[in-house]
Design an enzyme around this catalytic site. Structure first.
Site, PDB file in Angstrom:
ATOM      1  N   HIS A   1      -6.211  -2.193   6.430  1.00  0.00           N
ATOM      2  CA  HIS A   1      -6.158  -3.061   7.430  1.00  0.00           C
ATOM      3  C   HIS A   1      -7.445  -3.310   8.318  1.00  0.00           C
ATOM      4  O   HIS A   1      -7.696  -4.532   8.620  1.00  0.00           O
ATOM      5  CB  HIS A   1      -5.302  -2.275   8.470  1.00  0.00           C
ATOM      6  CG  HIS A   1      -3.954  -1.993   7.968  1.00  0.00           C
ATOM      7  ND1 HIS A   1      -3.105  -2.857   7.217  1.00  0.00           N
ATOM      8  CD2 HIS A   1      -2.971  -1.012   8.003  1.00  0.00           C
ATOM      9  CE1 HIS A   1      -1.967  -2.081   6.762  1.00  0.00           C
ATOM     10  NE2 HIS A   1      -1.886  -0.968   7.318  1.00  0.00           N
TER      11      HIS A   1
ATOM     12  N   GLU B   1      -2.399   4.165  18.103  1.00  0.00           N
ATOM     13  CA  GLU B   1      -1.275   4.406  18.040  1.00  0.00           C
ATOM     14  C   GLU B   1      -1.026   5.528  18.973  1.00  0.00           C
ATOM     15  O   GLU B   1      -1.610   6.469  18.989  1.00  0.00           O
ATOM     16  CB  GLU B   1      -0.632   4.788  16.585  1.00  0.00           C
ATOM     17  CG  GLU B   1      -0.970   3.517  15.857  1.00  0.00           C
ATOM     18  CD  GLU B   1      -0.335   3.864  14.382  1.00  0.00           C
ATOM     19  OE1 GLU B   1       0.724   3.722  14.247  1.00  0.00           O
ATOM     20  OE2 GLU B   1      -1.305   4.288  13.542  1.00  0.00           O
TER      21      GLU B   1
ATOM     22  N   HIS C   1      -0.102  -5.992   5.837  1.00  0.00           N
ATOM     23  CA  HIS C   1       0.890  -6.555   6.753  1.00  0.00           C
ATOM     24  C   HIS C   1      -0.247  -6.988   8.021  1.00  0.00           C
ATOM     25  O   HIS C   1       0.332  -7.814   8.751  1.00  0.00           O
ATOM     26  CB  HIS C   1       2.064  -5.863   7.097  1.00  0.00           C
ATOM     27  CG  HIS C   1       1.672  -4.704   8.239  1.00  0.00           C
ATOM     28  ND1 HIS C   1       1.204  -3.318   7.671  1.00  0.00           N
ATOM     29  CD2 HIS C   1       2.090  -4.476   9.439  1.00  0.00           C
ATOM     30  CE1 HIS C   1       0.892  -2.670   8.484  1.00  0.00           C
ATOM     31  NE2 HIS C   1       1.574  -3.299   9.851  1.00  0.00           N
TER      32      HIS C   1
ATOM     33  N   LYS D   1       0.884  -1.196  -0.012  1.00  0.00           N
ATOM     34  CA  LYS D   1       0.034   0.113   0.019  1.00  0.00           C
ATOM     35  C   LYS D   1       0.848   1.261  -0.059  1.00  0.00           C
ATOM     36  O   LYS D   1       2.108   1.203   0.481  1.00  0.00           O
ATOM     37  CB  LYS D   1      -0.855   0.024   1.136  1.00  0.00           C
ATOM     38  CG  LYS D   1      -0.103   0.177   2.381  1.00  0.00           C
ATOM     39  CD  LYS D   1      -1.238   0.437   3.567  1.00  0.00           C
ATOM     40  CE  LYS D   1      -1.150   1.847   3.791  1.00  0.00           C
ATOM     41  NZ  LYS D   1      -0.346   2.321   4.734  1.00  0.00           N
TER      42      LYS D   1
ATOM     43  N   ASP E   1      -4.979   5.329   5.043  1.00  0.00           N
ATOM     44  CA  ASP E   1      -3.783   4.886   5.727  1.00  0.00           C
ATOM     45  C   ASP E   1      -4.269   3.319   6.444  1.00  0.00           C
ATOM     46  O   ASP E   1      -3.439   2.628   6.378  1.00  0.00           O
ATOM     47  CB  ASP E   1      -3.060   5.601   6.543  1.00  0.00           C
ATOM     48  CG  ASP E   1      -1.918   5.305   7.111  1.00  0.00           C
ATOM     49  OD1 ASP E   1      -1.106   4.931   5.943  1.00  0.00           O
ATOM     50  OD2 ASP E   1      -1.569   5.318   8.194  1.00  0.00           O
TER      51      ASP E   1
ATOM     52  N   LYS F   1      -0.211 -10.800  10.750  1.00  0.00           N
ATOM     53  CA  LYS F   1      -0.126 -10.685  12.257  1.00  0.00           C
ATOM     54  C   LYS F   1      -0.732 -12.149  12.951  1.00  0.00           C
ATOM     55  O   LYS F   1      -1.686 -12.392  12.577  1.00  0.00           O
ATOM     56  CB  LYS F   1      -0.734  -9.633  12.828  1.00  0.00           C
ATOM     57  CG  LYS F   1      -0.191  -8.236  12.461  1.00  0.00           C
ATOM     58  CD  LYS F   1      -0.824  -7.047  13.327  1.00  0.00           C
ATOM     59  CE  LYS F   1      -0.147  -5.710  12.850  1.00  0.00           C
ATOM     60  NZ  LYS F   1       0.932  -5.398  13.370  1.00  0.00           N
TER      61      LYS F   1
HETATM   62  C1  BG6 Z   1       0.680   1.281   8.000  1.00  0.00           C
HETATM   63  C2  BG6 Z   1       0.412   2.714   8.155  1.00  0.00           C
HETATM   64  O1  BG6 Z   1       0.324   0.686   7.096  1.00  0.00           O
HETATM   65  O2  BG6 Z   1       0.551   0.592   9.505  1.00  0.00           O
HETATM   66  C3  BG6 Z   1       1.048   3.361   9.490  1.00  0.00           C
HETATM   67  O3  BG6 Z   1       0.940   3.383   7.178  1.00  0.00           O
HETATM   68  C4  BG6 Z   1       0.791   2.611  10.704  1.00  0.00           C
HETATM   69  O4  BG6 Z   1       0.349   4.939   9.613  1.00  0.00           O
HETATM   70  C5  BG6 Z   1       1.019   1.377  10.560  1.00  0.00           C
HETATM   71  O5  BG6 Z   1       1.430   3.434  11.794  1.00  0.00           O
HETATM   72  C6  BG6 Z   1       0.385   0.525  11.898  1.00  0.00           C
HETATM   73  O6  BG6 Z   1       1.296  -0.821  11.788  1.00  0.00           O
HETATM   74  P1  BG6 Z   1       1.246  -1.494  13.266  1.00  0.00           P
HETATM   75  O7  BG6 Z   1       1.662  -2.865  12.647  1.00  0.00           O
HETATM   76  O8  BG6 Z   1       2.488  -0.819  13.775  1.00  0.00           O
HETATM   77  O9  BG6 Z   1       0.086  -1.606  13.605  1.00  0.00           O
END
Ligand code: BG6
Length: 484
Positions: free
Chosen positions: A237, A213, A175, A145, A232, A179
């Site tokens: 996700h 986050e 990704h 992405k 994003d 997980k």
């Molecule tokens: C990414 C986003 O795809 O995922 C980021 O672009 C975000 O903004 C991140 O911080 C979060 O990933 P994870 O694995 O840390 O939850």
């Protein structure tokens, strides 16, 4: 189990994604003995440097992103020995011909082209590979992405790469699908007889999906301000998580069987547009604190209308989920770094013990994605003692960390996903039609926000987000779970 011998080519081999995520993940797989001795990792970028300098750069990155205890010198030496570097200009056919010279030393190997570059380069790279004769049957293309910024641009990207690679050779990474807890969600639902009979509107009141986050946008402001939380995090996700909670049982754990079911969910999302968007969504933007900048200051755009937080109430028009809202929220600079899925079950139909103590919903199954991956099922029990009959909520807890003594380690999502590409397993990757269906649902929401002309609501850093998100839940007689 070792995978077949492969050549992995990373376009953007000196970039942040390669150095922070891909190479550390590959190192770990190598240390675990999964990468065969012959495998090569070829980093490509424009920078003028030699393979020796590249190895030095990667060693430095590994030191930053892995534990010192993992970096035993023999393992490090073996891994660095696999790396090669090629100065590459993707607008120049000569670069692809030079790459062909390297790869054709081993024509039988699986070839993985990982495009860790901006999506404007997907087209020139795919066509460069095709012109140099590098897109045979054993070739696989991996893309990341952002896969477009709306339906039109995503379908255009799909058409560009689809012009060169067959859909079965395209691996679109999300990704979150790599997980462990997310994969466990499928195990939980489809490897246990216990949950599936209650996984529906008869027993489930609502679902909450949270990806919170604590950090702000940091150095990614330039990209983020054109995307916002909905593009994003939600389009990819969060909708992927929603799909895995909501899908019908696939007939087999196999890529297209799973992806067909996910696509059905995406197509049955009730459309949100116009006025309804304003009732079903909340946008937020973090404010300044004594120790941190406001979102607008951090991205250097004081007039920014981009959301750093979004909450949505999503409904699914299907037999199984009729009347069960899915509440999604994600944001930056919130009170904790925490991601979870919570399945909130209905109250018992007759409360013979009288009203229940808080929490209002007695049975919640929470699946924690990070940190502290695990499952927790809240059960009402009787408080011990001869006194009255007092109820108490006690969680049945399964923390994956506690299994470490049994040799379990929580791998990074990229470890799993990269090896799946080599194995040719697309189950945990998004198909082109899924990405497009997700955008088709998201686009009218963004259009309605724009048409409203309103700004996202400010929220305090280190909080749970905008007040309106709490109110949105309260209007439905529900409340968000604590972010912790
Ligand atoms: C990414 C986003 O795809 O995922 C980021 O672009 C975000 O903004 C991140 O911080 C979060 O990933 P994870 O694995 O840390 O939850």
């Amino acid at each position: 189990i070792p995978v077949a011998a492969f050549d992995l080519v990373i376009f953007g081999g000196t970039g942040d994604l390669a150095l922070r995520k891909l190479l550390p993940a590959l190192f770990r797989r190598d240390a675990a003995g999964q990468i065969p001795v012959q495998a090569r990792i070829i980093g490509l970028a424009l920078n003028q440097q030699t393979t020796a300098e590249y190895r030095y750069q990667v060693a430095d990155a590994l030191q930053h992103h892995l534990e010192t205890s993992e970096l035993q010198s023999d393992l490090l030496e073996r891994f660095l020995g696999r790396l090669e570097y090629r100065v590459t200009d993707v607008s120049d056919l000569a670069s692809f011909q030079a790459l062909a010279g390297v790869l054709d030393e081993h024509p039988e190997r699986v070839r993985v082209y990982y495009l860790a570059v901006a999506s404007v380069l997907f087209d020139p790279i795919s066509h460069g590979l095709a012109t140099a004769g590098l897109t045979g049957n054993n070739a696989r293309l991996v893309v990341e992405k952002p896969l477009g910024h709306d339906y039109v641009s995503a379908s255009h990207l799909n058409a560009q790469i689809g012009d060169v690679f067959d859909e079965h050779a395209i691996y679109r990474i999300d990704h979150y699908l790599g997980k462990e807890t997310v994969q466990n969600l499928m195990a939980l639902r489809f490897a246990n007889a216990l949950f599936e009979p209650i996984w529906n509107a008869q027993c489930i009141d609502h679902v909450q999906i949270t990806a919170a986050e604590s950090l702000g946008v940091g150095s990614r402001g330039g990209y983020y301000d054109t995307a916002g939380a909905i593009r994003d995090m939600v389009q990819n996700h969060l909708l992927q998580l929603l799909c895995l909670i909501a899908i019908e049982p696939p007939y087999r754990f196999e890529a297209d069987a799973v992806r067909d079911e996910k696509l059905k969910v995406l197509r049955s999302l009730r459309p949100l547009s116009g006025r309804k968007v304003l009732d079903h969504t909340v946008r937020g933007q973090y404010l300044a604190s004594s120790s941190s900048l406001a979102y607008t200051e951090e991205v250097g755009n004081l007039a920014s209308m981009t959301e750093s937080y979004v909450a949505l109430k999503v409904e699914i028009d299907s037999w199984r989920w009729s009347g069960v809202p899915f509440y999604l929220r994600t944001g930056k600079r919130l009170k904790a770094q925490s991601a979870e899925i919570a399945i909130v079950f209905k109250k018992p139909s007759h409360l013979m013990f009288g009203e229940l103590p808080t929490p209002i919903f007695p049975n919640v199954l929470s699946m924690r994605l990070q940190p502290d991956e695990g499952l927790r099922l809240h059960i009402m029990t009787k408080e011990p003692g001869p006194g009255g009959f007092r109820l108490h909520d006690i969680p049945l807890d399964m923390a994956f960390a506690e299994r470490q003594d049994a040799g379990w380690r929580m791998p990074d999502a990229y470890e799993r996903l990269l090896m799946d590409v080599v194995r040719g397993d697309q189950t945990l990757f998004m198909r082109g039609d899924e990405v497009e269906a997700a955008w088709q649902w998201i686009d009218p929401i963004i259009d309605a926000w724009k048409a409203s002309g309103s700004k996202p609501e400010g929220y305090e850093p280190n909080s749970s987000g905008p007040i309106s998100a709490i109110e949105m839940m309260a209007r439905d007689g529900r409340r968000w779970r604590e972010i912790e």
